[in-house]
Design an enzyme around this catalytic site. Structure first.
Site, PDB file in Angstrom:
ATOM      1  N   LYS A 115       0.823  -1.161  -0.127  1.00 19.43           N
ATOM      2  CA  LYS A 115       0.021   0.100   0.032  1.00 19.43           C
ATOM      3  C   LYS A 115       0.830   1.418  -0.053  1.00 19.43           C
ATOM      4  O   LYS A 115       0.472   2.267  -0.523  1.00 19.43           O
ATOM      5  CB  LYS A 115      -1.196   0.049   1.226  1.00 19.43           C
ATOM      6  CG  LYS A 115      -1.843  -1.330   0.966  1.00 19.43           C
ATOM      7  CD  LYS A 115      -3.060  -1.297   2.383  1.00 19.43           C
ATOM      8  CE  LYS A 115      -3.933  -2.229   2.045  1.00 19.43           C
ATOM      9  NZ  LYS A 115      -3.492  -3.389   2.086  1.00 19.43           N
ATOM     10  N   GLY A 163      -8.625  -6.855   4.019  1.00 15.60           N
ATOM     11  CA  GLY A 163      -9.658  -7.311   4.792  1.00 15.60           C
ATOM     12  C   GLY A 163      -9.713  -7.022   6.104  1.00 15.60           C
ATOM     13  O   GLY A 163     -10.338  -7.434   7.070  1.00 15.60           O
ATOM     14  N   GLU A 199      -1.836   6.800   8.163  1.00 10.68           N
ATOM     15  CA  GLU A 199      -2.643   7.870   7.136  1.00 10.68           C
ATOM     16  C   GLU A 199      -3.717   8.421   8.192  1.00 10.68           C
ATOM     17  O   GLU A 199      -4.121   8.164   9.168  1.00 10.68           O
ATOM     18  CB  GLU A 199      -3.277   7.197   6.039  1.00 10.68           C
ATOM     19  CG  GLU A 199      -4.390   6.477   6.070  1.00 10.68           C
ATOM     20  CD  GLU A 199      -4.907   5.620   4.982  1.00 10.68           C
ATOM     21  OE1 GLU A 199      -4.248   5.744   3.876  1.00 10.68           O
ATOM     22  OE2 GLU A 199      -6.369   5.158   4.976  1.00 10.68           O
ATOM     23  N   ARG A 292      -7.082  -8.792  -7.004  1.00 12.50           N
ATOM     24  CA  ARG A 292      -7.564 -10.008  -7.171  1.00 12.50           C
ATOM     25  C   ARG A 292      -8.993  -9.917  -6.981  1.00 12.50           C
ATOM     26  O   ARG A 292      -9.602  -8.890  -7.228  1.00 12.50           O
ATOM     27  CB  ARG A 292      -7.080 -10.721  -5.454  1.00 12.50           C
ATOM     28  CG  ARG A 292      -7.740  -9.673  -4.408  1.00 12.50           C
ATOM     29  CD  ARG A 292      -7.852 -10.467  -3.365  1.00 12.50           C
ATOM     30  NE  ARG A 292      -7.881  -9.679  -1.959  1.00 12.50           N
ATOM     31  CZ  ARG A 292      -8.946  -9.238  -1.432  1.00 12.50           C
ATOM     32  NH1 ARG A 292     -10.153  -9.363  -2.200  1.00 12.50           N
ATOM     33  NH2 ARG A 292      -9.047  -8.456  -0.330  1.00 12.50           N
ATOM     34  N   VAL A 295     -14.585 -10.431  -2.304  1.00 17.60           N
ATOM     35  CA  VAL A 295     -15.688 -11.330  -1.940  1.00 17.60           C
ATOM     36  C   VAL A 295     -16.849 -10.668  -2.697  1.00 17.60           C
ATOM     37  O   VAL A 295     -17.690 -11.629  -2.901  1.00 17.60           O
ATOM     38  CB  VAL A 295     -15.604 -11.229  -0.433  1.00 17.60           C
ATOM     39  CG1 VAL A 295     -16.798 -11.599   0.214  1.00 17.60           C
ATOM     40  CG2 VAL A 295     -14.195 -11.587   0.220  1.00 17.60           C
TER      41      VAL A 295
END
Length: 460
Positions: A115, A163, A199, A292, A295
């Site tokens: 990130k 997640g 952040e 990816r 969900v």
């Protein structure tokens, strides 16, 4: 592509196997000892047990997964979500052996999966980001220094993975040390990387993400947005598409920004570019890219009329994306409720066990993605997701009514589930109105705890 190794378990493994079978591709499932009789193992053309129940000895073993793919003569590997899906080293290992990794290149994963590095890439493309550290921070003192410059609250985030794991909100100097240690420990255990960056925490925002599809020939489209603001401790609970807060102009601006991000790293496959949307200023800020399948991808499938997992496989097989941006037409409204084996009345405590009855809803506009059934074991070693309830309607009102109806039809016993909680949530005024931020659920849970028990009229 003739044969595919499905390097995952549970609901997403079942989803991949179905998409592969629709395309005429054989599948090899991997299982841990705890999953030897799981649905994905029974559905695949072949299943191989690769290790013990604990994920570190099975689903996270890169060497065993690659060995299994080679030994079973697979052409490609699909990592699903979670586990090794955003592990650049694993993608590189697959590529070096001459197999196809169903996803972006190892370089793109490394660039966007970290990130802190992703922020630099995005800023170079002129896209706004939330103020944050230049890279991972080494200690709590660096967190305090950031707080003195930008003010509290702050958000600690794992530089690898997602997640909600490795994330903590820091309210003041005194809390920095303890929360930094917790975030780093959780990140290390979840992703094998304890790097943490910091952040500025923006409290009045919505979490809006853009789905992109990119082929290997430089063609990229975006498929609208998903609103994932209903979260508990940064874990998504309920998602909807499109967002009730986003108009056509914002959708175009965010979509174009997402495509610019994808082009910058030569992205291929399905990916998600995530933004925070400030409901007061109506500005949006890049936060991360998930390299990816997500969900919550089924709600995009519902409104866009596309099979995203099939397109992952087709793109990995070299096909051209036969879809122009002008061809993308979003129809109706879709909502997804994540049903987990957790007791919402006890602080969402996981409750593994053996499922008794498992009665899923059906009917117009209702889809249930699951790996569960009556008699299935819910092991304590993995994510507690039991099923995803997806509803689609002509508009948001119809989708919401279908969600409420379907939740009243859903019945699970033998293990605790969040079905009763979702019945309550789907009837809350803020949800019905579509007027909420990422802070909503934590406040609403106070009311839920006071209400403990089944909502009026619920099936028990």
């Amino acid at each position: 592509m003739r044969r595919l190794l499905v390097a995952n378990r549970g609901e997403i493994a079942v989803r991949i196997i179905r998409a592969a079978r629709d395309l005429g591709v054989e599948t090899v499932a991997v299982t841990s000892q705890a999953d030897r009789h799981a649905l994905h193992a029974r559905m695949a053309d072949r299943a191989v047990c690769i290790g013990p129940a604990v994920a570190a000895g099975s689903y996270l073993r890169k060497d065993l997964l690659l060995h299994t793919a080679l030994e079973t003569d697979c052409d490609a590997v699909h990592p699903g979500y979670g586990f090794l899906s955003e592990d650049a080293e694993f993608a590189a290992m697959v590529e070096r052996e001459g197999l196809v990794f169903v996803g972006p290149s190892a370089d793109a994963i490394a660039e966007m999966g970290d990130k802190a590095r992703a922020r630099d890439v995005v800023m170079s493309a002129g896209i706004p980001v939330v103020p944050g550290s230049d890279g991972p921070v080494d200690n709590a003192e660096a967190v305090r220094d950031f707080g003195s410059r930008f003010g509290y609250p702050l958000l600690l985030k794992a530089k690898a993975g997602g997640g909600g794991r490795g994330m903590r909100v820091v309210e003041n100097d005194a809390a920095a040390a303890g929360l930094f240690t917790l975030a780093r420990t959780e990140a290390e255990s979840s992703f094998g990387d304890g790097g943490i960056y910091v952040e500025k925490y923006l409290p009045q925002v919505r979490h809006v993400e853009i789905q992109v599809l990119a082929d290997n020939h430089g063609h990229i489209v975006y498929l609208g947005e998903r609103d994932c603001s209903i979260q508990r401790r940064h874990q998504k609970i309920l998602e909807e598409a499109p967002s009730p807060a986003i108009n056509d102009d914002l959708r175009t601006a965010m979509g174009q920004a997402a495509v610019a991000v994808a082009k910058t790293v030569r992205y291929t496959g399905a990916g998600t570019v995530e933004f925070l949307f400030d409901v007061q200023t109506r500005d949006f800020y890049f936060i991360e890219t998930n390299t990816r399948i997500q969900v919550e991808h089924p709600i995009t499938e519902a409104v866009a009329g596309l099979d995203l997992v099939a397109w992952q496989l087709r793109i990995a097989d070299g096909e051209h994306l036969d879809l122009q941006q002008s061809d993308v037409e979003l129809r109706g409204h879709a909502i997804e409720a994540r049903i987990t084996a957790e007791d919402a009345t006890a602080g969402f405590l996981p409750r593994p066990g053996t499922i008794g009855q498992f009665l899923v809803p059906s009917g117009p506009g209702v889809r249930v993605d699951t790996h569960c059934h009556a008699g299935a074991s819910v092991p304590p070693y993995y994510d507690s997701l039991l099923a995803k309830l997806i509803v689609h309607g002509r508009d948001r009102g119809e989708a919401l009514r279908r969600l409420q109806r379907a939740l009243h039809e859903f019945h699970i016993d033998g293990v605790a589930s969040t079905v009763p909680f979702h019945r309550w949530l789907a009837e809350q005024p803020a949800i019905v109105a579509g007027d909420y931020t990422t802070a909503y659920l934590d406040h609403a849970l106070v009311t839920y705890r006071d209400t403990i028990g089944e909502p009026k009229g619920a099936v028990t």
